[in-house]
Write a protein that holds these residues in place. Structure first.
Motif, PDB file in Angstrom:
ATOM      1  N   ASP A 305       0.852  -1.187   0.000  1.00 43.11           N
ATOM      2  CA  ASP A 305       0.000   0.000   0.000  1.00 43.11           C
ATOM      3  C   ASP A 305       0.894   1.245   0.000  1.00 43.11           C
ATOM      4  OD1 ASP A 305      -1.730   2.050   0.473  1.00 43.11           O
ATOM      5  OD2 ASP A 305      -2.693   1.127   2.228  1.00 43.11           O
ATOM      6  N   PRO A 306       0.818   2.089  -1.062  1.00 41.21           N
ATOM      7  CA  PRO A 306       1.702   3.271  -1.130  1.00 41.21           C
ATOM      8  C   PRO A 306       1.503   4.237   0.044  1.00 41.21           C
ATOM      9  CG  PRO A 306       0.122   3.262  -2.959  1.00 41.21           C
ATOM     10  CD  PRO A 306      -0.031   1.953  -2.259  1.00 41.21           C
ATOM     11  N   LEU A 307       0.357   4.125   0.705  1.00 42.77           N
ATOM     12  CA  LEU A 307       0.117   4.991   1.868  1.00 42.77           C
ATOM     13  C   LEU A 307       1.135   4.725   2.985  1.00 42.77           C
ATOM     14  CD1 LEU A 307      -3.772   5.161   2.229  1.00 42.77           C
ATOM     15  CD2 LEU A 307      -2.189   6.998   1.597  1.00 42.77           C
ATOM     16  N   LEU A 308       1.724   3.518   2.960  1.00 44.38           N
ATOM     17  CA  LEU A 308       2.733   3.192   3.974  1.00 44.38           C
ATOM     18  C   LEU A 308       3.969   4.082   3.854  1.00 44.38           C
ATOM     19  CD1 LEU A 308       2.596  -0.712   3.902  1.00 44.38           C
ATOM     20  CD2 LEU A 308       2.054   0.744   5.863  1.00 44.38           C
ATOM     21  N   PHE A 309       4.176   4.658   2.638  1.00 45.00           N
ATOM     22  CA  PHE A 309       5.345   5.508   2.430  1.00 45.00           C
ATOM     23  C   PHE A 309       4.979   6.994   2.406  1.00 45.00           C
ATOM     24  CE2 PHE A 309       6.550   1.590  -0.085  1.00 45.00           C
ATOM     25  CZ  PHE A 309       7.340   1.062   0.930  1.00 45.00           C
ATOM     26  N   ALA A 310       3.701   7.304   2.609  1.00 46.11           N
ATOM     27  CA  ALA A 310       3.263   8.706   2.539  1.00 46.11           C
ATOM     28  C   ALA A 310       3.572   9.407   3.863  1.00 46.11           C
ATOM     29  CB  ALA A 310       1.771   8.763   2.243  1.00 46.11           C
TER      30      ALA A 310
END
Ligand SMILES: *[C@@H]1O[C@H](CO)[C@@H](O)[C@H](O)[C@H]1NC(C)=O
Ligand SMILES: *[C@@H]1O[C@H](CO)[C@@H](O)[C@H](O)[C@H]1NC(C)=O
Length: 450
Positions: A305-310
């Motif tokens: 999930d790209p949100l993990l890097f946001a």
């Protein structure tokens, strides 16, 4: 004038144009370099020469973990276990401070903060420092900075109108003292050094629970921290006439002895060829955050999930370039996906992870016997920006230790972040960080000590 043109005038015109051209060539001295010294090469107590590579990595993992943990927002839960470690780095910088006499010492290189401070003689709370603290009273160029100085941020004033500083790190570590200005000299070779006048830094008189990543006691040789973050108090900004708010670097592949690297500033910071660029994410933190959209292993996009890097509103999360880290550190949920796919890659070659040995890394394998076919996957970081894909070769994703090899990416214990791209995974590229343009650019390059 035109009526008087002769062959002689033409040649003087050419000469004048040449002179003008030469004068507008960027001043070659308007740039400089800082030598990054790997701690493994200089810290003979923490890294004695007879350590095995595996043992060296055990200690490097400890340094990188401590560093990434110190970037956490500190909550009471994080204080377990109560170790008194503070900000650390796998690189140090040598410097001289002051004049007649100047004091020669080492500072931790930190691209993740703005603060530069050095332990000063006469400190009330001091950490052990071989060679003693900076004897500021003896230096001819020392000045305390007054409270109305523009770099007195925040305005913390003594009753006498001097500017004070106070920095709190994790694990109850603290440094406080008087904001001061001094002559900073960065030596490279004996003949080659550069000095800057009136560099503002913290003269540390109250340093509590400070240990630069390991309990070194009297063997400690690090006097403080040099902050190369993006904020106004950082060395990068203070010396902006010479840094132009940009720096480049290119790490060489790991070898023993570990090679030096340089940070190149200003006109000396260069990138050429078909480089890719990704924007810096600015949120008032001096760290170099970027947008990481996804990660691939070979050509397989990992379901993370790209949100993990946001970078979140409460400033947790995020993905940052961090030259002070050796290994890359990923938030746990992202790491677990990577681990799963690395494991399934090697299981296709009939290889199983090593589980019966204590190793500094979480995922290790026996090197298959000669002749047995297998491959080590590359890892690609897909950043925001046109084609901004950083392909990290398998040789920078895994490290050999005699008959075994390990994935040299570290998991965080939770998903709080930040995730940090460490310098061991930056090998094979030149990077240019430009704070004015708000970008990081990179291009493949195999560097030899440059
Ligand atoms: C390395 O050398 C030190 C002495 O310099 C010694 O105390 C230590 O046991 C040695 N370690 C190894 C692994 O050989
Ligand atoms: C700054 O320090 C360096 C190294 O000690 C010295 O060579 C230089 O003269 C000093 N500059 C000034 C202006 O004091």
């Amino acid at each position: 004038m035109a009526s008087r043109i002769s062959s002689c005038d033409v040649s003087s015109l050419v000469y004048t144009l040449l002179l003008l051209f030469l004068l507008t060539i960027p001043n070659a001295t308007n740039g400089f370099k800082l030598k990054l010294i790997p701690r493994t090469e200089i810290d003979s107590f923490l890294f004695p020469k007879n350590l095995s590579l595996l043992e060296t990595h055990k200690r490097l993992v400890q340094l990188t973990r401590t560093r990434s943990l110190s970037f956490n927002q500190i909550t009471p839960e994080n204080l377990k276990p109560r170790v008194t470690n503070v900000l650390t780095s796998v690189y140090v910088v040598q410097m001289l401070i002051g004049t007649d006499p100047s004091f020669s010492t080492f500072l931790l290189m930190d691209s993740g903060s703005d603060d530069t401070w050095i332990q000063c003689d006469g400190c009330v709370n001091c950490f052990p420092l071989g060679g003693g603290s900076f004897k500021y009273r003896a230096s001819k160029t020392y000045k305390a900075v007054s409270c109305n100085h523009p770099l007195c941020i925040p305005k913390l004033c003594s009753p006498q109108g001097l500017c004070l500083y106070s920095i709190r790190y994790g694990y109850n570590a603290f440094s406080g003292g008087i904001v001061s200005a001094e002559n900073f000299t960065f030596p490279d070779t004996v003949e080659d050094s550069i000095s800057f006048q009136n560099v503002v830094f913290g003269c540390g008189f109250d340093n509590q629970n400070i240990q630069f990543g390991a309990p070194l006691g009297e063997h400690n040789f690090i006097a403080g921290i040099i902050g190369l973050g993006a904020g106004s108090r950082s060395i990068l900004s203070q010396l902006s006439a010479s840094t132009n708010l940009r720096f480049s670097y290119c790490f060489t592949p790991y070898s023993s002895p570990a090679p030096y690297s340089y940070l190149w500033f200003g006109e000396d910071a260069r990138i050429n060829g078909d480089f890719k660029t990704t924007p810096l994410v600015e949120r008032g933190i001096p760290r170099y955050y970027v947008n990481l959209k996804k990660i691939s292993l070979n050509d397989i996009e990992l379901p993370i999930d790209p949100l993990l890097f946001a970078l979140r509103d409460d400033l947790s999360g995020g993905f940052a370039f961090d030259t002070g880290s050796g290994q890359t550190t990923l938030v746990n949920s992202a790491y677990q996906v990577l681990k799963l796919f690395v494991d399934s890659h090697f299981s296709e070659f009939g290889m199983d992870p090593i589980t019966d040995r204590e190793l500094p890394y979480d995922l290790c394998y026996h090197v298959p016997s000669a002749g047995k076919e297998y491959s080590r996957p590359s890892m690609t970081y897909h950043f925001d920006g046109d084609g901004a894909d950083l392909v990290v070769d398998g040789s920078q994703v895994f490290q050999d230790f005699d008959d075994i090899f390990c994935l040299i990416v570290l998991p965080r214990s939770n998903d709080e972040g930040p995730s940090l791209l460490g310098s061991y995974q930056m090998v094979g590229y030149r990077f240019l960080t430009d704070v004015r343009q708000k970008t990081i650019s990179f291009v493949p390059e195999m560097c030899s000590n440059a």
